[in-house]
Design a protein around this motif. Structure first.
Motif, PDB file in Angstrom:
ATOM      1  N   ILE A   4       0.872  -1.162   0.000  1.00  0.00           N
ATOM      2  CA  ILE A   4       0.000   0.000   0.000  1.00  0.00           C
ATOM      3  C   ILE A   4       0.916   1.221   0.000  1.00  0.00           C
ATOM      4  CG2 ILE A   4      -0.160   0.013   2.525  1.00  0.00           C
ATOM      5  CD1 ILE A   4      -3.002   1.104   2.267  1.00  0.00           C
ATOM      6  N   THR A   5       0.555   2.250  -0.736  1.00  0.00           N
ATOM      7  CA  THR A   5       1.379   3.453  -0.804  1.00  0.00           C
ATOM      8  C   THR A   5       0.991   4.413   0.310  1.00  0.00           C
ATOM      9  OG1 THR A   5       1.590   3.230  -3.209  1.00  0.00           O
ATOM     10  CG2 THR A   5       2.117   5.376  -2.254  1.00  0.00           C
ATOM     11  N   VAL A   6       1.994   4.802   1.096  1.00  0.00           N
ATOM     12  CA  VAL A   6       1.776   5.710   2.227  1.00  0.00           C
ATOM     13  C   VAL A   6       2.767   6.865   2.112  1.00  0.00           C
ATOM     14  CG1 VAL A   6       1.689   5.946   4.733  1.00  0.00           C
ATOM     15  CG2 VAL A   6       1.081   3.760   3.671  1.00  0.00           C
ATOM     16  N   GLU A   7       2.257   8.044   1.840  1.00  0.00           N
ATOM     17  CA  GLU A   7       3.085   9.240   1.710  1.00  0.00           C
ATOM     18  C   GLU A   7       4.271   9.013   0.779  1.00  0.00           C
ATOM     19  OE1 GLU A   7       3.959  10.403   5.760  1.00  0.00           O
ATOM     20  OE2 GLU A   7       1.959  11.293   6.013  1.00  0.00           O
ATOM     21  N   GLY A   8       3.986   8.385  -0.360  1.00  0.00           N
ATOM     22  CA  GLY A   8       4.993   8.175  -1.385  1.00  0.00           C
ATOM     23  C   GLY A   8       5.874   6.956  -1.197  1.00  0.00           C
ATOM     24  N   ARG A   9       5.667   6.202  -0.110  1.00  0.00           N
ATOM     25  CA  ARG A   9       6.463   5.000   0.149  1.00  0.00           C
ATOM     26  C   ARG A   9       5.602   3.753  -0.008  1.00  0.00           C
ATOM     27  NH1 ARG A   9       8.424   8.536   4.321  1.00  0.00           N
ATOM     28  NH2 ARG A   9      10.694   8.811   4.245  1.00  0.00           N
ATOM     29  N   GLU A  10       6.181   2.709  -0.603  1.00  0.00           N
ATOM     30  CA  GLU A  10       5.493   1.434  -0.697  1.00  0.00           C
ATOM     31  C   GLU A  10       5.652   0.691   0.620  1.00  0.00           C
ATOM     32  OE1 GLU A  10       3.647  -0.112  -3.397  1.00  0.00           O
ATOM     33  OE2 GLU A  10       3.593   2.046  -3.806  1.00  0.00           O
ATOM     34  N   ARG A  11       4.544   0.350   1.241  1.00  0.00           N
ATOM     35  CA  ARG A  11       4.574  -0.365   2.510  1.00  0.00           C
ATOM     36  C   ARG A  11       4.000  -1.762   2.299  1.00  0.00           C
ATOM     37  NH1 ARG A  11       5.592   2.749   6.866  1.00  0.00           N
ATOM     38  NH2 ARG A  11       6.315   0.705   7.585  1.00  0.00           N
ATOM     39  N   SER A  12       4.664  -2.755   2.857  1.00  0.00           N
ATOM     40  CA  SER A  12       4.270  -4.143   2.651  1.00  0.00           C
ATOM     41  C   SER A  12       3.650  -4.758   3.898  1.00  0.00           C
ATOM     42  CB  SER A  12       5.469  -4.979   2.202  1.00  0.00           C
ATOM     43  OG  SER A  12       6.519  -4.900   3.152  1.00  0.00           O
ATOM     44  N   VAL A  17      -6.693 -14.595   6.221  1.00  0.00           N
ATOM     45  CA  VAL A  17      -8.125 -14.309   6.263  1.00  0.00           C
ATOM     46  C   VAL A  17      -8.895 -15.581   6.594  1.00  0.00           C
ATOM     47  CG1 VAL A  17     -10.090 -13.382   5.004  1.00  0.00           C
ATOM     48  CG2 VAL A  17      -7.792 -12.520   4.512  1.00  0.00           C
ATOM     49  N   PRO A  18      -9.690 -15.572   7.670  1.00  0.00           N
ATOM     50  CA  PRO A  18     -10.458 -16.767   8.058  1.00  0.00           C
ATOM     51  C   PRO A  18     -11.775 -16.840   7.296  1.00  0.00           C
ATOM     52  CG  PRO A  18     -10.920 -15.025   9.586  1.00  0.00           C
ATOM     53  CD  PRO A  18      -9.936 -14.450   8.587  1.00  0.00           C
ATOM     54  N   LYS A  19     -12.492 -17.893   7.518  1.00  0.00           N
ATOM     55  CA  LYS A  19     -13.859 -17.975   7.016  1.00  0.00           C
ATOM     56  C   LYS A  19     -14.702 -16.983   7.822  1.00  0.00           C
ATOM     57  CE  LYS A  19     -13.269 -22.920   6.106  1.00  0.00           C
ATOM     58  NZ  LYS A  19     -13.689 -24.298   6.506  1.00  0.00           N
ATOM     59  N   ASN A  20     -15.617 -16.316   7.192  1.00  0.00           N
ATOM     60  CA  ASN A  20     -16.513 -15.372   7.853  1.00  0.00           C
ATOM     61  C   ASN A  20     -15.743 -14.317   8.667  1.00  0.00           C
ATOM     62  OD1 ASN A  20     -18.910 -14.195   8.771  1.00  0.00           O
ATOM     63  ND2 ASN A  20     -19.040 -15.548  10.536  1.00  0.00           N
ATOM     64  N   PRO A  21     -14.868 -13.535   8.037  1.00  0.00           N
ATOM     65  CA  PRO A  21     -14.103 -12.515   8.763  1.00  0.00           C
ATOM     66  C   PRO A  21     -14.992 -11.414   9.318  1.00  0.00           C
ATOM     67  CG  PRO A  21     -13.846 -12.227   6.397  1.00  0.00           C
ATOM     68  CD  PRO A  21     -14.576 -13.526   6.591  1.00  0.00           C
ATOM     69  N   GLN A  22     -14.696 -10.977  10.550  1.00  0.00           N
ATOM     70  CA  GLN A  22     -15.509  -9.955  11.204  1.00  0.00           C
ATOM     71  C   GLN A  22     -14.654  -8.830  11.779  1.00  0.00           C
ATOM     72  OE1 GLN A  22     -18.053 -11.903  14.072  1.00  0.00           O
ATOM     73  NE2 GLN A  22     -18.787 -13.390  12.585  1.00  0.00           N
ATOM     74  N   GLY A  23     -13.513  -9.190  12.375  1.00  0.00           N
ATOM     75  CA  GLY A  23     -12.647  -8.198  12.990  1.00  0.00           C
ATOM     76  C   GLY A  23     -11.255  -8.233  12.396  1.00  0.00           C
ATOM     77  N   LEU A  24     -10.385  -7.368  12.908  1.00  0.00           N
ATOM     78  CA  LEU A  24      -9.035  -7.219  12.362  1.00  0.00           C
ATOM     79  C   LEU A  24      -8.011  -7.096  13.483  1.00  0.00           C
ATOM     80  CD1 LEU A  24      -7.020  -6.579  10.022  1.00  0.00           C
ATOM     81  CD2 LEU A  24      -7.753  -4.186  10.217  1.00  0.00           C
ATOM     82  N   VAL A  25      -6.913  -7.822  13.355  1.00  0.00           N
ATOM     83  CA  VAL A  25      -5.800  -7.716  14.306  1.00  0.00           C
ATOM     84  C   VAL A  25      -4.545  -7.331  13.535  1.00  0.00           C
ATOM     85  CG1 VAL A  25      -4.345  -8.909  15.981  1.00  0.00           C
ATOM     86  CG2 VAL A  25      -6.793  -9.433  15.865  1.00  0.00           C
ATOM     87  N   LEU A  26      -3.955  -6.202  13.904  1.00  0.00           N
ATOM     88  CA  LEU A  26      -2.656  -5.817  13.378  1.00  0.00           C
ATOM     89  C   LEU A  26      -1.592  -6.506  14.224  1.00  0.00           C
ATOM     90  CD1 LEU A  26      -3.200  -1.955  13.007  1.00  0.00           C
ATOM     91  CD2 LEU A  26      -3.614  -3.742  11.295  1.00  0.00           C
ATOM     92  N   LEU A  58       2.246  -6.418   9.721  1.00  0.00           N
ATOM     93  CA  LEU A  58       2.854  -5.230   9.139  1.00  0.00           C
ATOM     94  C   LEU A  58       4.368  -5.372   9.039  1.00  0.00           C
ATOM     95  CD1 LEU A  58       0.013  -4.283   9.988  1.00  0.00           C
ATOM     96  CD2 LEU A  58       1.027  -2.104  10.673  1.00  0.00           C
ATOM     97  N   ASP A  59       4.944  -4.841   7.959  1.00  0.00           N
ATOM     98  CA  ASP A  59       6.393  -4.763   7.806  1.00  0.00           C
ATOM     99  C   ASP A  59       6.847  -3.346   8.139  1.00  0.00           C
ATOM    100  OD1 ASP A  59       7.995  -6.944   7.230  1.00  0.00           O
ATOM    101  OD2 ASP A  59       7.535  -6.936   5.088  1.00  0.00           O
ATOM    102  N   GLY A  60       7.776  -3.218   9.076  1.00  0.00           N
ATOM    103  CA  GLY A  60       8.389  -1.928   9.309  1.00  0.00           C
ATOM    104  C   GLY A  60       9.362  -1.624   8.171  1.00  0.00           C
ATOM    105  N   LEU A  61       9.774  -0.370   8.052  1.00  0.00           N
ATOM    106  CA  LEU A  61      10.755  -0.010   7.030  1.00  0.00           C
ATOM    107  C   LEU A  61      12.165  -0.229   7.562  1.00  0.00           C
ATOM    108  CD1 LEU A  61       9.275   3.277   5.510  1.00  0.00           C
ATOM    109  CD2 LEU A  61       9.429   1.025   4.421  1.00  0.00           C
ATOM    110  N   PRO A  62      13.118  -0.637   6.714  1.00  0.00           N
ATOM    111  CA  PRO A  62      14.494  -0.852   7.172  1.00  0.00           C
ATOM    112  C   PRO A  62      15.220   0.463   7.436  1.00  0.00           C
ATOM    113  CG  PRO A  62      14.325  -1.229   4.807  1.00  0.00           C
ATOM    114  CD  PRO A  62      12.931  -1.026   5.309  1.00  0.00           C
TER     115      PRO A  62
END
Length: 258
Positions: A4-12, A17-26, A58-62
């Protein structure tokens, strides 16, 4: 790996994804780690379909030495990197893509990733409902820029012999990360800020569970202290048949708004 592009940087990032997804955990790795490594050993993959959470690793930047990390105001970090914006944009995208409940967004992480969990919890407009930092801390400098009044439940796990994120903190900055609070000071900080007056504690072997709460709402701070424990992601807590990953998800499910 999706980006995803964030302020000009590509972030990976990586997704599960489970069956019947409802919530999200970072899920956020430690200093020098990666999303792929974190997914490999955190334990969430093994219980993916037993719950209804999408897991976004999430991947941090090096940095200049190639060490991936999340910007949490360590004294040597590039403050132009906006990992909060990364999390915000990714959360918005995934909520829309999978039709997730925006009130069921959580964050956990190890070490630097745990610090980032606290960092997200202290934003003026937090995107997380609850956080579970493992071996994390809070930098002293945050008191000038971030708030501790968000009513966000927190579950922290920390070993008293942690040689990286010191149990007693490093207010004199001997290790070069910048001054940071000790584990008990972090707990006291949230307890005071959130007016958590009720306290109970239970010890079993080397593990002590201390909880602060209030009759006002479900906000709580739960600290698992591992006597003699180091800087690691524990296999389990009170129940040897229940992994740390399951304990974290249980905490998040407890604080999911239906």
């Amino acid at each position: 790996m999706p980006t995803i592009t964030v302020e000009g940087r590509e972030r990976s990032y990586l997704l599960e994804v489970p069956k019947n997804p409802q919530g999200l955990v970072l899920v956020c790795h430690g200093f020098g780690g990666s999303a792929e490594d974190m997914r490999g050993w955190a334990g969430f993959s093994k219980i993916l379909d037993a719950h209804h959470f999408v897991f976004a690793y999430l991947d941090g930047l090096p940095d200049a030495k190639g060490k991936r990390n999340f910007q949490v105001e360590y004294q040597f970090q590039d403050t132009k990197i906006n990992d909060v914006k990364f999390a915000q944009l990714l959360v918005a995208q995934l909520i829309k893509q999978y039709k997730l409940d925006p009130k069921r967004v959580f964050c956990t992480g190890m070490s630097n990733g745990a610090d980032f969990s606290y960092y997200l919890a202290r934003q003026s407009k937090p995107i997380v409902r609850a956080v579970a930092p493992i071996a994390g801390c809070m930098m002293v400098g945050w008191d000038k820029t971030l708030t501790a009044k968000n009513r966000i439940p927190i579950m922290e796990v920390h070993g008293t012999k942690d040689a990286v994120t010191l149990w007693d903190g490093d207010l004199k900055n001997r290790d070069g990360w910048g001054p940071y609070y000790g584990t008990e000071a972090v707990a006291a900080h949230w307890v005071k800020s959130l007016a958590l007056s009720e306290r109970d504690s239970k010890t079993s072997g080397k593990l002590t569970r201390t909880r602060w709460g209030t009759k006002r709402d479900a906000t709580e701070f739960v600290l698992y202290t591992i006597d003699g424990g180091g800087h690691d992601w524990s296999a389990h807590l009170e129940d040897p048949k229940r992994s740390l990953a399951e304990e974290i998800l249980g905490f998040f499910e407890k604080h999911s708004e239906k």
